[in-house]
Design a protein around this motif. Structure first.
Motif, PDB file in Angstrom:
ATOM      1  N   PHE A   5     156.625  35.746  15.880  1.00 27.70           N
ATOM      2  CA  PHE A   5     158.019  35.392  15.605  1.00 27.70           C
ATOM      3  C   PHE A   5     158.496  35.983  14.278  1.00 27.70           C
ATOM      4  N   TRP A   6     157.618  36.627  13.545  1.00 31.04           N
ATOM      5  CA  TRP A   6     157.977  37.117  12.223  1.00 31.04           C
ATOM      6  C   TRP A   6     159.134  38.115  12.250  1.00 31.04           C
ATOM      7  N   CYS A   7     159.163  39.010  13.234  1.00 29.98           N
ATOM      8  CA  CYS A   7     160.259  39.973  13.323  1.00 29.98           C
ATOM      9  C   CYS A   7     161.596  39.245  13.429  1.00 29.98           C
ATOM     10  N   THR A   8     161.669  38.300  14.354  1.00 31.63           N
ATOM     11  CA  THR A   8     162.910  37.543  14.537  1.00 31.63           C
ATOM     12  C   THR A   8     163.246  36.719  13.303  1.00 31.63           C
ATOM     13  N   TYR A   9     162.218  36.120  12.702  1.00 33.63           N
ATOM     14  CA  TYR A   9     162.438  35.296  11.509  1.00 33.63           C
ATOM     15  C   TYR A   9     163.069  36.122  10.389  1.00 33.63           C
ATOM     16  N   ALA A  10     162.490  37.299  10.128  1.00 31.16           N
ATOM     17  CA  ALA A  10     163.008  38.156   9.068  1.00 31.16           C
ATOM     18  C   ALA A  10     164.411  38.661   9.401  1.00 31.16           C
ATOM     19  N   LEU A  47     159.380  42.787   8.981  1.00 34.49           N
ATOM     20  CA  LEU A  47     160.187  43.641   9.858  1.00 34.49           C
ATOM     21  C   LEU A  47     159.352  44.778  10.461  1.00 34.49           C
ATOM     22  N   LYS A  48     158.227  45.095   9.860  1.00 34.83           N
ATOM     23  CA  LYS A  48     157.343  46.129  10.411  1.00 34.83           C
ATOM     24  C   LYS A  48     156.769  45.695  11.759  1.00 34.83           C
ATOM     25  N   ARG A  49     156.838  44.406  12.066  1.00 35.56           N
ATOM     26  CA  ARG A  49     156.327  43.888  13.338  1.00 35.56           C
ATOM     27  C   ARG A  49     157.363  43.983  14.454  1.00 35.56           C
TER      28      ARG A  49
END
Length: 220
Positions: A184-189, A215-217
Motif C-alpha cells: 500500500f506504500w505507493c498509494t499511501y505516498a 513512490l519507487k514501489r
C-alpha cells in the motif's frame, strides 16, 4: 387515433429517460447514499511533479495545537456526520440506525489488510494528520479552512482503518511511520502528496526522501 411521428417518439423516450434518472438520483438522496469510495490521489506520473512543487521547510512545533482547532465530523446530511459517512462508504453491507451510527458491517483496512466486523474496531484516519498539518502550515489557516481539511471527502484524506494502527500513526509523517502493508506504500505516498499539494502544506527533507522511496514501489 392520432399518429405518433418518429420525432415525437424520440422526444417521449428522452423525457422518460430523464424522469427515470431523476428518480434514481432522488432515491439515492433520500436513502443517504454514501460516496462510492475513497477519493483517488494523483496518478503516479503526476505525483512526482506535485512532490517537486511542495515547499521544503522545517516542521514547526506543536505549540498551540488542539484538535478543537480543526472542527471535525461535520453534519453531511441525512443524520450522518463525516465519520459515519466514511464508515458507510468504506464498509460492506453496513447497517445503521436512524441516527446513521453503524451497528454492523465489514471493513477492510488498507493499512494492514485486516478485515473487521465491529465499527469500534476501526478508526477514521486523516491521511495527513491534523497535528501534522498544524506543524506544516495549518496553524496560519482560518478555522473554516481547517474545518474543510478535517472533513474532506473529496481528496484522499479520510480512510477507515484498524484502530490501533491509527493510534500508532498519530501525527507522524512518512519518515516517522509507514503502514505495515508494504504493497500500500505507493498509494499511501501518492495520497499524502495529493493532500499536501492541494492544501499547500510544507514537507521536510526527511519526509520528501521517505515519500520518494515509497513512490519507487509504484508500477512503472
Amino acid at each position: 387515433m392520432a399518429r405518433t411521428f418518429p420525432t415525437q417518439r424520440i422526444l417521449l423516450v428522452v423525457v422518460a429517460l430523464v424522469v427515470a434518472v431523476a428518480g434514481i438520483w432522488y432515491a439515492g438522496r433520500q436513502s443517504g447514499a454514501a460516496p462510492a469510495g475513497p477519493a483517488q490521489g494523483a496518478a503516479p506520473a503526476d505525483v512526482a511533479q506535485q512532490l517537486a512543487e511542495l515547499k521544503i521547510a522545517p516542521r514547526t512545533s506543536m505549540s498551540g495545537y488542539s484538535r478543537d482547532k480543526f472542527p471535525h465530523w461535520d453534519n453531511q446530511g441525512h443524520n450522518c456526520n463525516t465519520r459515519e459517512t466514511v464508515l458507510k462508504r468504506d464498509g460492506k453491507d453496513v447497517k445503521a440506525g436512524t441516527d446513521c451510527n453503524p451497528t454492523s458491517g465489514t471493513w477492510f483496512s488498507v493499512y494492514d489488510a485486516e478485515t473487521w466486523t465491529k465499527p469500534g474496531d476501526v478508526d477514521i484516519d486523516h491521511m495527513v494528520p491534523l497535528g501534522q498539518a498544524w506543524a506544516s502550515g495549518a496553524r496560519d489557516w482560518t478555522t473554516d479552512r481547517r474545518e474543510q481539511f478535517a472533513n474532506d471527502l473529496t481528496r484522499p484524506q479520510l480512510f477507515a482503518v484498524t484502530d490501533n494502527l491509527n493510534q500508532q500513526k498519530g501525527d507522524k509523517a512518512p519518515d516517522e511511520w509507514k503502514p505495515p502493508l508494504v504493497s500500500f506504500w505507493c498509494t499511501y505516498a501518492t495520497d499524502w502528496v495529493t493532500v499536501k499539494h492541494y492544501y499547500g502544506l510544507t514537507i521536510t527533507t526527511g519526509e520528501k526522501t521517505a515519500l520518494q522511496d515509497m513512490l519507487k514501489r509504484c508500477p512503472a
